[in-house]
Every structure is written in C-alpha cells, then in structure tokens.
Scaffold this active site. Sequence first.
Site, PDB file in Angstrom:
ATOM      1  N   PRO A 114       4.820  -5.854  17.928  1.00 56.60           N
ATOM      2  CA  PRO A 114       6.334  -6.039  17.299  1.00 56.60           C
ATOM      3  C   PRO A 114       6.046  -6.950  15.601  1.00 56.60           C
ATOM      4  CG  PRO A 114       6.288  -7.224  19.022  1.00 56.60           C
ATOM      5  CD  PRO A 114       5.210  -7.135  19.444  1.00 56.60           C
ATOM      6  N   TYR A 141       7.182  -5.501   5.786  1.00 53.25           N
ATOM      7  CA  TYR A 141       5.965  -4.781   4.309  1.00 53.25           C
ATOM      8  C   TYR A 141       6.815  -5.114   2.923  1.00 53.25           C
ATOM      9  CZ  TYR A 141       4.351  -3.509   8.719  1.00 53.25           C
ATOM     10  OH  TYR A 141       3.963  -4.010  10.500  1.00 53.25           O
ATOM     11  N   TYR A 198       6.450   5.272   0.186  1.00 53.18           N
ATOM     12  CA  TYR A 198       6.849   5.268   2.213  1.00 53.18           C
ATOM     13  C   TYR A 198       8.208   6.719   1.687  1.00 53.18           C
ATOM     14  CZ  TYR A 198       3.996   1.726   3.938  1.00 53.18           C
ATOM     15  OH  TYR A 198       3.162   0.865   4.549  1.00 53.18           O
ATOM     16  N   GLY A 230       5.290  -0.687  17.259  1.00 52.23           N
ATOM     17  CA  GLY A 230       5.952   0.662  16.161  1.00 52.23           C
ATOM     18  C   GLY A 230       6.859   0.927  16.652  1.00 52.23           C
ATOM     19  N   CYS A 251       8.774  -0.302 -15.656  1.00 45.63           N
ATOM     20  CA  CYS A 251       8.111   0.905 -16.770  1.00 45.63           C
ATOM     21  C   CYS A 251       7.267   2.151 -16.388  1.00 45.63           C
ATOM     22  CB  CYS A 251       7.347   0.422 -18.221  1.00 45.63           C
ATOM     23  SG  CYS A 251       5.329  -0.099 -18.020  1.00 45.63           S
ATOM     24  N   GLU A 252       8.009   2.868 -15.415  1.00 41.64           N
ATOM     25  CA  GLU A 252       7.530   4.159 -14.902  1.00 41.64           C
ATOM     26  C   GLU A 252       8.619   4.535 -13.812  1.00 41.64           C
ATOM     27  OE1 GLU A 252       3.588   3.549 -12.041  1.00 41.64           O
ATOM     28  OE2 GLU A 252       3.829   2.254 -13.931  1.00 41.64           O
TER      29      GLU A 252
END
Length: 412
Positions: A260, A356, A302, A218, A328-329
């Site tokens: 990691p 990610y 996030y 992390g 389309c949003e």
Amino acid sequence: MNSLNLLKIAEQFGAPLYIYDAEKISSQFQRLTNAFKGVSNLRLNYAAKALSNISILRLMDHLGSGLDTVSIQEVKLGLMAGFKPESIIYTPNGVSLEEIEEASALGVQINIDNLSVLEQFGSKHPDVPVCIRINPHVMAGGNSNISVGHIDSKFGISIHQIPHLLRIVDLTQMNINGIHMHTGSDILDIDVFLYASEILFETAKNFKDLDFIDFGSGFKVPYKAGDIETNIEELGKKLTTRFNEFCAEYGKELTLAFEPGKFLVSEAGHFLAKVNVVKQTTSTVFASVDSGFNHLIRPMLYGASHEISNISNPKGRERYYSVVGYICETDTFGSNRRISEISEGDVLCFKNAGAYCFTMASNYNSRFRPPEVLWHNGKAHLIRERETFDDILRNQVDVKELFESPEKIAAK
C-alpha cells in the site's frame, strides 16, 4: 487536523507547503492490518514512491511496515531510514541488470518482471531468492494511466508466457521464493481483484518452495464526501478465506503481502497555497495561488481531483472559482469549484495531498520546491526545508568563459 492547526502551521513555515498527519497514517495502517487479521503471516510493504521523505519512511518502519521500492535510490533511502534489508522488496521496471545486481548485493528481496532479465540474473545468481512479477491481464482500476495489470501494460510477465518462464527457472535452477502482481491504483471492483488473485494462486502452484504471495495494492481512497473507495474490510474477509484455503492446498503457511502507498498516506496529506490574485473574466472567476503543477501535478497529469477549501474563511458564502497556478501555461487545479468566498491572501487547502504529490514536484520555471511538515503528537515538525536559490544552482556548471569576447580572452 482542523483548519486552525493548518493555518498556524502555514504561519510558522509559510506557503506553499505540504503537511502530513502521522495519526492518519497510523490509523490507515491499522485499518489494513485489522482487515487481514485472519491471516497468520501478513506483511505490509509501504510503497516508497508515494511519499519518500526519510522521516515518513522512519514512521512506517516504526509502525512495523516493510518497504516496497522501485529504484536503487529508494532501496538506499529505506536502509538509511532503518529498514532491515530482508524487509525491503525491490520491484523495478526496465532497469539495467547492473542496478538489480546492486540491489541484490544489499540483501533486499528482488522482484523481476521480464523474461530477459530473469534469464540473465538466474544464470549468474541461481542461489539468490527471486520473486516473479506476473501480469494477470486484468484491468482493476478506473484510470488507464495508473492501471498496470492489463494486457497492454509494460509491467510484469504475461500469464501466457508461463511456459517460457518455467523453462528459464528449470534451466537456471533459480530459487523462486515469491509470486507477485500489481493491478494498479484505484481498484473499484473487489471481485475483479479477487479474480486476478485466482490467476496468481494458479500460477503459484508451479513453484514448490514459495515463501510469500504478493498481491500488490492500488486500493482506492475517497477524494470527496461520498466518494467510492475500496471496501478493505470486505476484501479482507474474502481474500483471507481464499488465501488460507490455498495455503492448506499448498501444504505450507505462506506470507500474504501487500504494497500500500496511496491508501496509507493520501488522506494524511494537505497542501497549502496562498492566493495571490482573484481575477474575474467574462465567464470565470480565477483564484490564482502561489504554486502550480510544479508542486502538485496530478490534476494536470492524471485529471486527478483534489478537494479544495478556503481555510482562511471556512464559513464564508460559497462561490464558484477556478483555482489556477502561476506556471506560464495551462495550470489548473480545479475548474468551477464551489468554495467559501476567496480574497487575496487567503490560504487554500488541497486535500489528499499525501501520495504522489511532493514526490512528483519539480523546479519547473526555476521555482523552489516547498517544505514538508509532519504533524505528530500535536506538534508540527519540519521534515524538509524550503528550497533556496542555492538549490537551483547547486549542480549547475557555469561555463561563462566559453562566451567571453576574444578581446577579453586576449587581455587575460
């Protein structure tokens, strides 16, 4: 990698696409290794969920990394990429006992994070070495979505449940060979991480035959110039000293393990997208690209920030743009960003796109997922082809006969 190389790759493979710099991955791996050079036995297990392309996994194996997996599919990918079973640790959450047994049968290290499964697995397989994931109840990161070691987390066995845990181990006579924690991504405070480590050391004293202690990972990486990041070198010095002291107290040289993911691949990744439209409203100038959160969801999911640059016009006059996608949003990569003047057809580069990003891509809006390219030894290598319409239809079953008219059916 410089803008010229990135543009040439975009010309060769088209946009949108992901590009990964093998040299940066290697240097990050070496940096982490050097930070803990004072530990006799160090094992770095790359977190496959960050970027699981098989060519990236082969690179990690080549560097000498182990592999951290969270699903049976990642385990099998790791084995296909050349990792030995004993160099893979499997740390699922909320999966069935059957999946854990399947992974165990493949010979990988099992890491269990709840009492129910621990008791079931230990009762059936007491001789299989098992690592136990502890929840230290420590909030070490800055984003609650990706911090997983706090008291309300679904991950790990609570430190307050240690007596129950020891009872299960005693009754089943399980073989516990490792203790593990993972506080989550974006660790900001080394001292908080070290505090959590003390909890893990204290827990480890309950087990007499450990081979390793796994501190998860992390570590925060910088997302822009001057951004805060985990001071790996300082952490290495402090934790190395404490770990060696603990091993002396324990009476055995244990292995210090980390997992990691983002630290190794985030900064190595670049996502390129072409500008379709530059649109000015009463208050905003939008740069709309040929991509969306179907390819890079982290900003919308996030609130993650990715630095965006115009590599087609790197020295142009800077203006403020909101960079948006074609979904389309609401589909925003960055609001009111200061970027070199953008024209339609320009290629924008999103940095820190290694971790990610592609792994969370989808076919939302029936869009194709982009290709992936590995930049290795000064050459671009395609490691995933761009999807086609056949890929969209590949596993669909067209039951058109259900909707034929009675007349057409009768005519048959």
